[in-house]
Design an enzyme around this catalytic site. Sequence first.
Site, mmCIF file in Angstrom:
data_model
loop_
_atom_site.group_PDB
_atom_site.id
_atom_site.type_symbol
_atom_site.label_atom_id
_atom_site.label_comp_id
_atom_site.label_asym_id
_atom_site.label_seq_id
_atom_site.Cartn_x
_atom_site.Cartn_y
_atom_site.Cartn_z
ATOM 1 N N CYS A 189 9.547 111.247 -96.718
ATOM 2 C CA CYS A 189 9.295 109.808 -96.582
ATOM 3 C C CYS A 189 9.643 109.422 -95.154
ATOM 4 O O CYS A 189 10.815 109.423 -94.770
ATOM 5 C CB CYS A 189 10.123 108.987 -97.560
ATOM 6 S SG CYS A 189 9.922 107.190 -97.304
ATOM 7 N N MET A 245 2.800 104.276 -94.922
ATOM 8 C CA MET A 245 3.847 105.276 -95.066
ATOM 9 C C MET A 245 4.167 105.847 -93.682
ATOM 10 O O MET A 245 3.258 106.090 -92.879
ATOM 11 C CB MET A 245 3.391 106.403 -95.983
ATOM 12 C CG MET A 245 2.916 105.925 -97.352
ATOM 13 S SD MET A 245 1.209 105.328 -97.374
ATOM 14 C CE MET A 245 0.330 106.884 -97.436
#
Length: 398
Positions: free
Chosen positions: A104, A319
């Site tokens: 992430c 993201m």
Amino acid sequence: MASVPQIKIPAVYMRGGTSKGVFFRLQDLPEPAQQPGPARDALLLRVIGSPDPYAKQIDGMGAATSSTSKTVILSRSARPDHDVDYLFGQVSIDSAFVDWSGNCGNLSAAVGPFAIAQGLIERARVPQNGICTVRIWQANIGKTIVAHVPIVEGEVQETGDFELDGVTFPAAEVPLEFIDPADEGDGEGGGAMFPTGKLIDDLEVAGVGTLKATLINAGIPTIFVNAADIGYTGIELQDAINGDAKALAMFETIRAHGAVKMGLIKDIAEAAKRQHTPKVAFVAPPKDYTASSGKSVRAGDVDLLVRALSMGKLHHAMMGTAAVAIGTAAAIPGTLVNLAAGGGERQAVRFGHPSGTLRVGAEARKADDGEWVVTKALMSRSARVLMEGWVRVPGDSF
């Protein structure tokens, strides 16, 4: 009926970039969960509140979106020249599944601050005022991230005037360097930055047709297609796609076929067990649009438009790992991302996403063998502690 007492586990709830997650020190987890396996997955599922057939995660720390159904485990690193090992778990909302296949990028911004505040960095390394450089080993993908964390009076600076589209309030800037973000040949998916050896592929997708696609392993495996080829303009917001079951099914089909072509899975049926990777995104040349906040984004403000899906839904912003893929692909002439931005060699792009804009840089060069090499990708995010103390779970949860 017999009751099972709850147990307490030290944890910190943090925002990193446009994501939120529950952060743990490895040493604080119950012993069965200190090793990878079913006990760890079961514990994290219960912490987040999954699987939830209502898709709300009411009985956990998740907030029913891919951006907020996340967990992080940190420990001191035994690797040379690294400070901490960072392991990321993307928790499925409606199924009993934790995906460990990727990073992430947004929560990467919170790793350095957490490590400093939680004593995982030697105090002698932390200046009284200035910048503390934290070298992070991203254990999911085997890559190095360097975080530059601002320090004031010996403590992590969290407030400031750095604004990030997709985050309501300003905070302190945390610059990140993703070192050698492209796959180098020893990982999943054929290993190469372009696993098929091409900058643009013809991707055959059942029920959709043959699409031009750039398939890249950089930051996170990502499938880029042209917005116009699938009936979009590149200015779509979440409601235009996330409420359209047919559109979501189309994107999942593209993702599954792209994953096979990238060598990440052998059969499209395996895609359901690999929800976090690859990502699928669509690109378009600049256009005027209104972001989800009501902010006007002008065509002249950006180099291109990008919309990306995460865990089966259009992401509300971008993201961080996909931003690395965007910056990398934009730096290489001939990819769909580069062509949407106008072509040519470039070291940075500013792209439009549903919440606004983001700038990401990449240092790319051609190697002696003619292949493109990307040495680092750069972007800035912010991070903040939202709550700290303990999470509680029933003692028979894992």
